[in-house]
Design a protein around this motif. Structure first.
Motif, PDB file in Angstrom:
ATOM      1  N   ALA A 151      20.887  83.972 -45.763  1.00 30.24           N
ATOM      2  CA  ALA A 151      19.558  83.648 -46.193  1.00 30.24           C
ATOM      3  C   ALA A 151      19.260  82.324 -46.028  1.00 30.24           C
ATOM      4  O   ALA A 151      20.161  81.371 -46.422  1.00 30.24           O
ATOM      5  CB  ALA A 151      19.441  84.135 -47.603  1.00 30.24           C
ATOM      6  N   LYS A 157      18.626  88.827 -51.089  1.00 34.01           N
ATOM      7  CA  LYS A 157      20.014  89.338 -50.820  1.00 34.01           C
ATOM      8  C   LYS A 157      19.745  90.866 -50.464  1.00 34.01           C
ATOM      9  O   LYS A 157      20.349  91.283 -49.408  1.00 34.01           O
ATOM     10  CB  LYS A 157      20.830  89.248 -51.954  1.00 34.01           C
ATOM     11  CG  LYS A 157      21.237  87.844 -52.268  1.00 34.01           C
ATOM     12  CD  LYS A 157      22.333  87.358 -53.321  1.00 34.01           C
ATOM     13  CE  LYS A 157      22.914  86.384 -53.361  1.00 34.01           C
ATOM     14  NZ  LYS A 157      24.146  86.338 -54.230  1.00 34.01           N
ATOM     15  N   GLU A 158      18.957  91.769 -51.064  1.00 29.20           N
ATOM     16  CA  GLU A 158      18.913  92.830 -50.804  1.00 29.20           C
ATOM     17  C   GLU A 158      18.299  93.260 -49.212  1.00 29.20           C
ATOM     18  O   GLU A 158      18.630  93.981 -48.524  1.00 29.20           O
ATOM     19  CB  GLU A 158      17.979  94.104 -51.825  1.00 29.20           C
ATOM     20  CG  GLU A 158      16.709  93.566 -51.932  1.00 29.20           C
ATOM     21  CD  GLU A 158      16.746  92.696 -53.076  1.00 29.20           C
ATOM     22  OE1 GLU A 158      15.800  92.367 -53.669  1.00 29.20           O
ATOM     23  OE2 GLU A 158      17.743  91.884 -53.371  1.00 29.20           O
ATOM     24  N   GLU A 161      20.635  92.137 -46.766  1.00 34.22           N
ATOM     25  CA  GLU A 161      22.021  93.041 -46.455  1.00 34.22           C
ATOM     26  C   GLU A 161      21.262  94.340 -45.674  1.00 34.22           C
ATOM     27  O   GLU A 161      21.843  94.751 -44.695  1.00 34.22           O
ATOM     28  CB  GLU A 161      22.333  93.649 -47.912  1.00 34.22           C
ATOM     29  CG  GLU A 161      23.364  94.663 -47.775  1.00 34.22           C
ATOM     30  CD  GLU A 161      24.682  94.242 -47.098  1.00 34.22           C
ATOM     31  OE1 GLU A 161      25.021  95.101 -46.166  1.00 34.22           O
ATOM     32  OE2 GLU A 161      24.978  93.165 -47.056  1.00 34.22           O
ATOM     33  N   ASP A 178      27.162  82.795 -47.567  1.00 33.13           N
ATOM     34  CA  ASP A 178      26.313  81.961 -48.441  1.00 33.13           C
ATOM     35  C   ASP A 178      26.264  80.628 -48.194  1.00 33.13           C
ATOM     36  O   ASP A 178      25.053  80.008 -48.297  1.00 33.13           O
ATOM     37  CB  ASP A 178      27.039  81.961 -50.102  1.00 33.13           C
ATOM     38  CG  ASP A 178      26.999  83.683 -50.706  1.00 33.13           C
ATOM     39  OD1 ASP A 178      26.049  84.233 -50.488  1.00 33.13           O
ATOM     40  OD2 ASP A 178      28.120  83.690 -51.258  1.00 33.13           O
TER      41      ASP A 178
END
Length: 308
Positions: A151, A157-158, A161, A178
């Motif tokens: 990111a 985050k979702e 993903e 990360d």
């Protein structure tokens, strides 16, 4: 099924597109090369090489007009075309759309984020494919390594993903990072070693590694990049970066990096974004970069007079 737009469907973008269509996704391939678009519209897109050999029907065009909102937008242009590509993507974005920038070198995510918003952007790194266009509508790739994403700033985050899952469902190996600086620089040192050197010599990656003179240039360029990364506080999570570069290169010995392919087609390459980024960052941190400076100078001199 996801709706995907690939802005910049050249060699690598076409590989992404072909495998994603094979997995059942709705894919829109955007390219400014009219012959490539016409061939895809008429005969479909052929992708062959390490992933097999397939020809798939695909939505192909020279513009993003009329495509509508997409779940995933992949900007796969050259680094110097990212700003224009990002502007063309604005009409493709809905509230949960993710934009993945996948370019060589440094700075592309920042350019896209300034136009599309930081909270939409994922930074992507791809290596080990050795892709090329054999003919309009026909892409080939020598390998199929891992796709890495992280990111940029604020992308949930979702959402990251979910975008990664589109790739996984299409047969790609995906890793989420990360530390995007580490992710980008671990790829950059590979590009710095081989892109400029192959372009300057006309050799494949394997030929560069097997030639003491060419390898001394590639190794020197990479060592400067490693020194700049250290000065910038970037941690490279590889025990021996030079051995890491050789190991990756040995997987695609017959590959000709995009900078060499562009040169052979008398097109401007990405030396400013790759080797040139080491020169710029080196000046910022007081790290000498004579090998990369020389590689940049040679390639820009060779490209003089090319049309973009």
């Amino acid at each position: 099924m996801a709706k995907v737009a690939i802005v910049g469907s050249g060699a690598m973008g076409s590989v992404y597109a072909g495998l994603m269509v094979s997995a059942g996704h709705e894919v829109h391939a955007i390219s400014l090369w009219p012959d490539h678009v016409a061939a895809m519209q008429e005969n479909g897109l052929r992708v062959e090489g390490a992933s097999g050999d397939r020809t798939v029907p695909i939505h192909a065009s020279t513009t993003t007009a009329g495509i509508g909102v997409c779940d995933l937008v992949i900007i796969a242009t050259k680094a110097f075309d990212v700003e224009a590509a990002a502007r063309s993507c604005e009409q493709l974005l809905g509230p949960n759309s993710v934009v993945q920038t996948i370019q060589n070198g440094l700075g592309s995510a920042e350019k896209a984020a300034a136009i599309l918003g930081e909270n939409r952007i994922a930074v992507g790194v791809v290596g080990g494919f050795g892709a090329s266009i054999r003919a309009p509508g026909h892409a080939h790739h020598n390998g199929m390594e891992m796709i890495r994403f992280g990111a940029y700033r604020g992308l949930p985050k979702e959402d990251l993903e979910q975008s990664a899952e589109i790739w996984r469902s299409s047969g790609f190996k995906v890793a989420i990072f990360d530390d995007i600086d580490r992710m980008v620089w671990e790829k950059l040192i590979m590009n710095v070693a081989f892109s400029g050197t192959t372009c300057a010599t006309g050799m494949t990656i394997g030929e560069v590694m097997g030639n003491p003179n060419a390898w001394s240039v590639a190794k020197g360029a990479a060592e400067e990049a490693i020194a700049v990364a250290k000065a910038a506080g970037i941690h490279l999570d590889v025990a021996d970066p030079i051995e890491h570069i050789r190991k990756l290169g040995s997987k695609i010995p017959n590959a000709r990096p995009s900078m060499l392919l562009d040169y052979n087609l008398r097109r401007r390459g990405e030396v400013d974004a790759i080797n040139g980024s080491i020169s710029r960052e080196g000046r910022k941190y007081g790290v000498p970069t004579p090998v990369n400076d020389t590689v940049v100078g040679i390639i820009k001199a060779r490209e003089a007079g090319f049309t973009d």
